[in-house]
Design a protein around this motif. Sequence first.
Motif, PDB file in Angstrom:
ATOM      1  N   GLY A   1       0.823  -1.196   0.000  1.00 46.28           N
ATOM      2  CA  GLY A   1       0.000   0.000   0.000  1.00 46.28           C
ATOM      3  C   GLY A   1       0.861   1.252   0.000  1.00 46.28           C
ATOM      4  N   GLU A   2       0.226   2.373  -0.289  1.00 44.63           N
ATOM      5  CA  GLU A   2       0.984   3.620  -0.373  1.00 44.63           C
ATOM      6  C   GLU A   2       0.095   4.783   0.042  1.00 44.63           C
ATOM      7  OE1 GLU A   2       3.911   5.918  -3.589  1.00 44.63           O
ATOM      8  OE2 GLU A   2       2.990   3.964  -4.045  1.00 44.63           O
ATOM      9  N   LEU A   3       0.702   5.734   0.747  1.00 43.70           N
ATOM     10  CA  LEU A   3       0.044   6.968   1.138  1.00 43.70           C
ATOM     11  C   LEU A   3       0.831   8.141   0.562  1.00 43.70           C
ATOM     12  CD1 LEU A   3      -0.816   6.118   4.858  1.00 43.70           C
ATOM     13  CD2 LEU A   3      -2.394   6.174   2.922  1.00 43.70           C
ATOM     14  N   ALA A   4       0.409   9.338   0.911  1.00 36.28           N
ATOM     15  CA  ALA A   4       1.057  10.534   0.349  1.00 36.28           C
ATOM     16  C   ALA A   4       2.539  10.593   0.693  1.00 36.28           C
ATOM     17  CB  ALA A   4       0.346  11.790   0.859  1.00 36.28           C
ATOM     18  N   GLY A   5       2.921  10.063   1.847  1.00 37.89           N
ATOM     19  CA  GLY A   5       4.314  10.130   2.260  1.00 37.89           C
ATOM     20  C   GLY A   5       5.164   8.969   1.806  1.00 37.89           C
ATOM     21  N   GLY A   6       4.573   7.963   1.177  1.00 37.81           N
ATOM     22  CA  GLY A   6       5.360   6.839   0.701  1.00 37.81           C
ATOM     23  C   GLY A   6       4.685   5.514   0.982  1.00 37.81           C
ATOM     24  N   GLU A   7       5.464   4.450   0.924  1.00 36.52           N
ATOM     25  CA  GLU A   7       4.939   3.101   1.075  1.00 36.52           C
ATOM     26  C   GLU A   7       4.572   2.816   2.534  1.00 36.52           C
ATOM     27  OE1 GLU A   7       7.145   0.477  -2.361  1.00 36.52           O
ATOM     28  OE2 GLU A   7       8.245   0.846  -0.494  1.00 36.52           O
ATOM     29  N   ILE A   8       3.525   2.039   2.707  1.00 42.85           N
ATOM     30  CA  ILE A   8       3.114   1.590   4.044  1.00 42.85           C
ATOM     31  C   ILE A   8       3.947   0.353   4.393  1.00 42.85           C
ATOM     32  CG2 ILE A   8       1.213   0.766   5.464  1.00 42.85           C
ATOM     33  CD1 ILE A   8      -0.694   2.164   3.530  1.00 42.85           C
ATOM     34  N   GLN A   9       4.619   0.418   5.535  1.00 39.18           N
ATOM     35  CA  GLN A   9       5.475  -0.681   5.974  1.00 39.18           C
ATOM     36  C   GLN A   9       4.740  -1.531   7.011  1.00 39.18           C
ATOM     37  OE1 GLN A   9       8.535  -1.313   4.703  1.00 39.18           O
ATOM     38  NE2 GLN A   9       8.379   0.488   3.347  1.00 39.18           N
TER      39      GLN A   9
END
Length: 888
Positions: A482-490
């Motif tokens: 997944g990904e949000l505005a700040g980058g990939e979801i870890q």
Amino acid sequence: MYSWENQMLNNQVTKAVRLAIAFGAASTAAFSASTIAAEEGVEKVERIQVTGSRIKRVDLEGASPVEVITTAEFEQQGRISVADALRNVTSNSFGSFVPSSGSSAQSQSTVSLLGAGSDRTLVLLDGKRMAGSPSLGGASANLSSIPMAAVERIEILKDGASAVYGSDAIAGVINIILKKDYEGASFDVQFGRPSEEGADTKQMSLSFGVNSDKGNITFVYDHQEQGAIFDKDRSYTSASMEDINGDGMVSIYDETVGISYYGATILGPDGFKSSSKCDDLTANQPGFVGTLDQGSLLGGIGGGEVCGFAYANVSANMASTNRDSIMTSASYELTDDIELYARGMFSRNDSFGRFAPPAAKWENMSADNEHNPYDTEATGYFRWYQIGNRDGEVTDYQQDYTIGLTGVAGDSIEWEVSYHKASLDYRSAGRYYLSYSGLAYNEQNGIDLGSEEGVNNLRSTTYTEQQNNFDHYFAGIGFALGELAGGEIQHYFGGEYYEQSFDSKYDAQSEAGLIGGSAGNSASGERDTTALFYEISLPILENLVVSAAYRYDDYSDFGSKGTPSIKAEYRPMDDLLFRASYSKGFRAPSLSELLGATAFSATDATDYVACRDQGIATSDCKERQYDNLQESNNNLGPEESTYLNLGVVYSGIENFSVKVDYFELEVEDVIADITVQSLINIEYGGNLDEFMSQYPGVKLERDDSGAVIGDVITRSDNGGFMSRKGFDIDLSYKLDTSFGEFNLKNVTTWITDAGEDVYFGGPTQNFIGDSGTPEWRSQFVVNYAIDNFAVSWTADVIADTAEDSYLDTKDGNPENFRQKFENHNPTYVVHNLNVKYFTEKVGTFTLGARNLFEKGVVLDDAGNWVNDSLYNAGHIGREVFAGYSISF
């Protein structure tokens, strides 16, 4: 997996960061790592794992405060061991244990973050839970077993972390990172000699490592010695007596130091009397000091006198230690994507302590006994000098092995599986204790107690074997999804399985109560724990990251527990970080707390009830010892905690950084001891009968004269409360000049609230300012380097504490009881100096002094030593040391 070239380049970056940290600029280094990488032309810096999260990240600074200290820093500060290094960390506020002669744990050293207790501070070894010491009930890690030369750095997490690591991570986490990629060979040796007698130190270590394009192997051997300190070699612990009030008689304990009424004292119908042979013993046997007044200590049993014995003339208060350790680690790339790693560590620690001849009762002393001044049977409180001094010899064996695989799959998946085994085997032998069987045999057969045959019959050797075996299986996988505005979801998902087996075996004579001057009972138990955990890191914006974690632990013996945490970090600019975290935590009851057999203890307490009945003010009431049977409790549940942290990190000024964090820790259902003192306090308020009905089995009884009779029976139970609130402040500054480089660092832990129960079930009070509970601790470090010289100055500062503490009973209502602190001692400052001279061909020479200005211990008005662990540097005195090292 990253290529070997990228990994080597990242190692260069890491070493640059570590070098900066080693010269006292930890915060600056944290913010400069990405800059270094940019200058090298690296597009992507490998993520690193920092204590407090299993999700790797680029920044060293995150939502939870982590203090990183390298062994280079500890060496610059003149620390001699891992235990000594952590004992002086400011967040280790109070409550650490030092090797103490006479204790069943005399070879042990522990750490207690925020003074919350060593069993509420989790210690990790390379990120894996360190097995607890069997001498400490398997509940706390023994720092004395860790070789200093094998340590690369120590990461101190100042936050609750049960959601990541499980039980015990209530007040914080100590993660000890061992050397893994050392290359070359080195030899170190150092000798230290204190200005006062005892505690001499010797250290020697050998290290070597080999790297190849497929892996590496590192080997470390470490040897450390520290001598014992005897009571007679310090004025404030040596035996002394003085008629302070001028009444013509010295009162035991009120006007003595290091003297016990266990000499030749007889308790009969009219109270205490000296033995008929006291004068003869005083004239002919070393240690006996003659007839003393009973004093207020034994008040309530009736008037009388005692025959005293100066135990401090022969006893040691700090045990000696002699440790040898070996550590080896290796890694090997099986494929481009899979790496095998392994580590083995073996440690043996020998400790020696000495105490006076056994102090033990002589029950049913016949009326015609030469010592008995009564015409009826009596009880003797005797020092069995014929047997000789008691020596305690402890040998600790610890083996710790880890093997595992790490790997990558695709662009973002990283995984790890491992097996960790620890086997701790601690053995203790006590020489020259009293055999009651031998005493009975001598009496039955008319054998002279002072004859060779009689002494041999009286002598007994105690023996204890304690084991803690720990098996740990771990599997985890981290990935981006997944990904949000700040980058990939870890994400990180994993599981752990622990098996613990605890066994404590005492010799049969001790278990049967046939040994005088010692006590103990065997205990054993097993438990297994299954845990599942999950973490997620959500980059909401480029400068805002929110993370959360949840862990579920299932214990085979007391049940299960789930613990969550949530954290946030916000960077409005590159040089400014705001952070916050909130977490739940827990501590599982130890196996010894749940299953330990009943054990005898001579427990100190102040009998406010007897003093009240005799018209003695609580402030003048003195401690005495009580025969105490301590029982276990198999119905204990877990402690539960909450931890809140709010902080800011700023490095916008060149070469300067500041970190300020506010913390709140609250612990409920604390597993606390229902002590002898608790029972006396409850009795003072008139509620003892009701309390004992609520806690069946707990007992305190008195006779018609008001004296406590028989054994006081106590145990632990859930029901206590603890809180810690305050600030952590970390400042660092680097200054380059034409005449050298200066690195300055200051770390301060300021505790505004140290709330605990005044007694079990009683009111809660802030204990800040009490003896041994300083409001703050601070450490100042100045490192200076020019050409081949480096000079390090460290000042360890401890806030003032109260000299006197007593129970303020007010209106007699136990809900209003408070400890009152008076007569504060001044701020305590210890300076350490370390000078190094480097040469390229012949090595490095070191000369320094611990406690440079010979700061002494803290004494009360009566000349008694206050808090041996907090002010231990003053007890040792100024220690000048010299060392040499060379690397190839």
